[in-house]
Write an enzyme that holds these catalytic residues in place. Structure first.
Site, mmCIF file in Angstrom:
data_model
loop_
_atom_site.group_PDB
_atom_site.id
_atom_site.type_symbol
_atom_site.label_atom_id
_atom_site.label_comp_id
_atom_site.label_asym_id
_atom_site.label_seq_id
_atom_site.Cartn_x
_atom_site.Cartn_y
_atom_site.Cartn_z
ATOM 1 C CG HIS A 61 -1.895 1.158 1.067
ATOM 2 N ND1 HIS A 61 -3.334 0.759 1.758
ATOM 3 C CD2 HIS A 61 -2.152 2.321 0.539
ATOM 4 C CE1 HIS A 61 -3.910 1.862 1.637
ATOM 5 N NE2 HIS A 61 -3.196 2.817 0.804
ATOM 6 C CD1 TRP A 64 5.533 5.600 -4.019
ATOM 7 C CD2 TRP A 64 6.328 4.399 -5.544
ATOM 8 N NE1 TRP A 64 6.188 4.515 -3.421
ATOM 9 C CE2 TRP A 64 6.775 3.629 -4.226
ATOM 10 C CE3 TRP A 64 6.856 3.764 -6.883
ATOM 11 C CZ2 TRP A 64 7.680 2.591 -4.378
ATOM 12 C CZ3 TRP A 64 7.459 2.534 -6.719
ATOM 13 C CH2 TRP A 64 8.032 2.152 -5.439
ATOM 14 N NE ARG A 65 0.139 11.653 -2.729
ATOM 15 C CZ ARG A 65 -0.709 10.791 -2.033
ATOM 16 N NH1 ARG A 65 -1.733 10.269 -2.650
ATOM 17 N NH2 ARG A 65 -0.919 11.434 -0.930
ATOM 18 C CG ASP A 153 -6.066 3.124 -0.623
ATOM 19 O OD1 ASP A 153 -6.705 2.684 0.365
ATOM 20 O OD2 ASP A 153 -5.272 4.014 -0.471
ATOM 21 C CG HIS A 180 -10.170 3.267 1.857
ATOM 22 N ND1 HIS A 180 -9.116 4.293 1.998
ATOM 23 C CD2 HIS A 180 -11.518 3.913 2.435
ATOM 24 C CE1 HIS A 180 -9.783 5.359 2.673
ATOM 25 N NE2 HIS A 180 -11.057 5.163 2.862
ATOM 26 C CG ASN A 277 -9.829 8.660 5.539
ATOM 27 O OD1 ASN A 277 -10.287 8.134 6.590
ATOM 28 N ND2 ASN A 277 -10.353 8.817 4.653
ATOM 29 C CG ASP A 304 -2.342 4.719 3.534
ATOM 30 O OD1 ASP A 304 -2.110 5.096 2.449
ATOM 31 O OD2 ASP A 304 -3.514 5.032 4.221
ATOM 32 C CG HIS A 308 -0.614 14.814 1.414
ATOM 33 N ND1 HIS A 308 -1.460 14.664 0.288
ATOM 34 C CD2 HIS A 308 -1.099 13.704 2.292
ATOM 35 C CE1 HIS A 308 -2.305 13.868 0.485
ATOM 36 N NE2 HIS A 308 -2.152 13.126 1.415
ATOM 37 N N GLY A 323 -2.784 11.790 5.333
ATOM 38 C CA GLY A 323 -1.799 11.088 5.105
ATOM 39 C C GLY A 323 -0.553 11.300 5.787
HETATM 40 O O1 DOR Z 1 -4.806 9.204 4.686
HETATM 41 C C1 DOR Z 1 -4.790 8.582 3.611
HETATM 42 N N1 DOR Z 1 -4.260 9.236 2.463
HETATM 43 N N2 DOR Z 1 -5.549 7.613 3.544
HETATM 44 C C2 DOR Z 1 -5.821 7.380 2.231
HETATM 45 O O2 DOR Z 1 -6.616 6.311 2.201
HETATM 46 C C3 DOR Z 1 -5.560 7.964 0.929
HETATM 47 C C4 DOR Z 1 -4.228 8.516 1.282
HETATM 48 C C5 DOR Z 1 -3.511 9.340 0.206
HETATM 49 O O3 DOR Z 1 -3.868 9.055 -0.863
HETATM 50 O O4 DOR Z 1 -3.177 10.716 0.466
#
Ligand code: DOR
Length: 437
Positions: A61, A64-65, A153, A180, A277, A304, A308, A323
């Site tokens: 999980h 990598w954006r 997800d 998810h 989340n 996960d 960010h 995240g």
């Molecule tokens: O906190 C989270 N960030 N939970 C998720 O399910 C997605 C993730 C994200 O993509 O930033």
């Protein structure tokens, strides 16, 4: 003995999958492990005495954006961060921009992984077009294009009927589903709906937002016999539900390092950094989830890893993006908080970070042959200094982002080398194969 053989000499080799737990040597040749035993000889050798050698960690999980938010992470930086954390295989989630819901996006990503990733990386395509929970994606074509599994997800699937069809189609396409579990009619807040939220005056989402969705998913997984993996389980009740259902279907589940080590208490800082989340939960949930991992109800750990930009995290909690970074701190956070305190054995930690997720990935990809640290297996390894201590600092993280919930924490146990297919993809001790022979 081949000219390119490498001996990793004198490490404490721990692989629960191969029943190895002691000091021995390991020979690598042509990308594989070819021999395990004492007194191995070779031209190139790495003196690893004082270190532990584990099977490479596997993270099913990660975000990598890529494509779309390469300012936060790329395949290059995400895979470098994974390697720095001892991970040798990673599954990339599809909540990108564009969403990974078309064969052309999957095949483009697979080509980029081949060029840019330091570790083995697998693509999760979306379960629904645009992750909208309405129209199923063309899973057969996605699989042909190189998709490894499907997932929405980042979002939960709200309709049982839609989710059931998705499971049936994924099963017929031979793709596992990563879920998810979140009911968005209940998950209306930004943190867990508990004491910390009340004290901070923040809108909360109850644990039932996860539990209701988990129960629905598990009932459908049992009925359809689809291969279903429930990710980031964060409540004691959801973990118990997994325990009830996993004998009734092809069901596995993971939890995250942060849900095993952190609690809602951090909400009192009002810092956007701590929004995630599913949200950080009360201590009872952290303990319940930890017990479920220790007993085998939860199969493994997944991070996960969710990078960010600072501009999206250095905000009040209500406005921050959810995240946490995960790759680089996973082993050390769990070793420090769970193993050092006697709550989890080192062997179970390695099983949950390497052997069990590794088995899941191999089964899902239809791979055959040996795995772990035994002759014939790919040479995917993590070299760790258990006595090493380090402080998590934003400027020292390999990831392109720095939103780690452990910033400033001193952690014990440090990954010092990572090997994928016999190549050192992370070298934290300047070892350079052969140099310490
Ligand atoms: O906190 C989270 N960030 N939970 C998720 O399910 C997605 C993730 C994200 O993509 O930033």
């Amino acid at each position: 003995m081949g000219a390119q053989d490498l001996i990793i000499r004198g490490a404490h080799v721990l692989d629960p999958g191969s029943n190895l737990d002691g000091i021995t040597d390991v020979r690598l040749s042509a990308g594989r492990i070819t021999e395990v035993g004492e007194g191995l000889r070779g031209v190139r050798a790495l003196d690893a005495s004082g270190l532990h050698l584990f099977p490479g960690f596997v993270d099913v999980h990660a975000h990598w954006r890529t494509p779309g938010r390469e300012d936060e992470e790329t395949i290059e930086t995400g895979s470098a961060a994974a390697a720095a954390g001892g991970f040798t295989s990673v599954v990339m989630m599809p909540n990108t921009d564009p969403v990974i819901d078309k064969p052309v996006v999957v095949s483009g990503l697979v080509r980029r992984i081949e060029r840019e990733s330091r570790v083995r990386a697998y693509v999760s395509a979306a379960l629904h077009e645009g992750l909208e929970g309405k129209r199923l994606t063309e899973m057969r074509l996605l699989k042909e294009a190189g998709a490894f599994c499907v997932s929405d997800d980042g979002l939960g699937t709200q309709s049982a009927g839609v989710l059931r069809n998705g499971m049936l189609y994924a099963k017929s396409a031979g793709l596992p589903v990563i879920l998810h579990c979140e009911d968005h009619t209940l998950a209306t807040g930004v943190v867990h709906d508990g004491v910390a939220a009340a004290l901070a005056g923040l809108p909360g989402s109850p644990g039932s937002a996860e539990d209701v969705a988990t129960a629905m998913a598990l009932v459908l997984a049992a009925e359809t016999s689809a291969k279903v993996h429930v990710t980031h389980v964060s409540t004691a009740l959801s973990a118990a539900l997994v325990g009830f259902f996993k004998v009734r279907g092809d069901i596995t589940a993971d939890t995250t390092p942060h849900h095993l080590t952190l609690t809602e208490e951090l909400v009192s800082t009002l810092e956007g950094l701590y929004r995630v989340n599913p949200p950080l939960r009360p201590d009872e949930d952290r303990i319940g989830v930890g017990d479920a991992l220790a007993s085998g109800i939860l199969d493994f750990v997944a991070t996960d890893h969710a990078p960010h930009a600072a501009s999206e995290k250095e905000l009040p909690l209500e406005e921050a993006a959810p995240g946490f970074l995960g790759h680089e701190t996973a082993f050390s956070a769990l070793y420090t908080d769970l193993v050092q305190s006697g709550k989890l054995s080192l062997s179970r930690l390695i099983e949950t970070m390497a052997s069990a997720p590794g088995r899941w990935v191999r089964e899902a990809s239809g791979a055959s042959g040996a795995c772990g640290i035994c002759p014939g297996a790919p040479a995917d390894l993590a070299l760790v200094d258990l006595s090493g201590e380090w402080t998590v600092r934003a400027d020292a993280l390999v990831s392109r982002s720095s939103n780690s919930p452990y910033l400033g924490r001193r952690l014990k146990g440090r990954v010092v080398g990572t090997v994928v297919g016999g190549e050192m993809v992370y070298d934290g001790i300047g070892a350079k194969f052969g140099a310490r022979a």
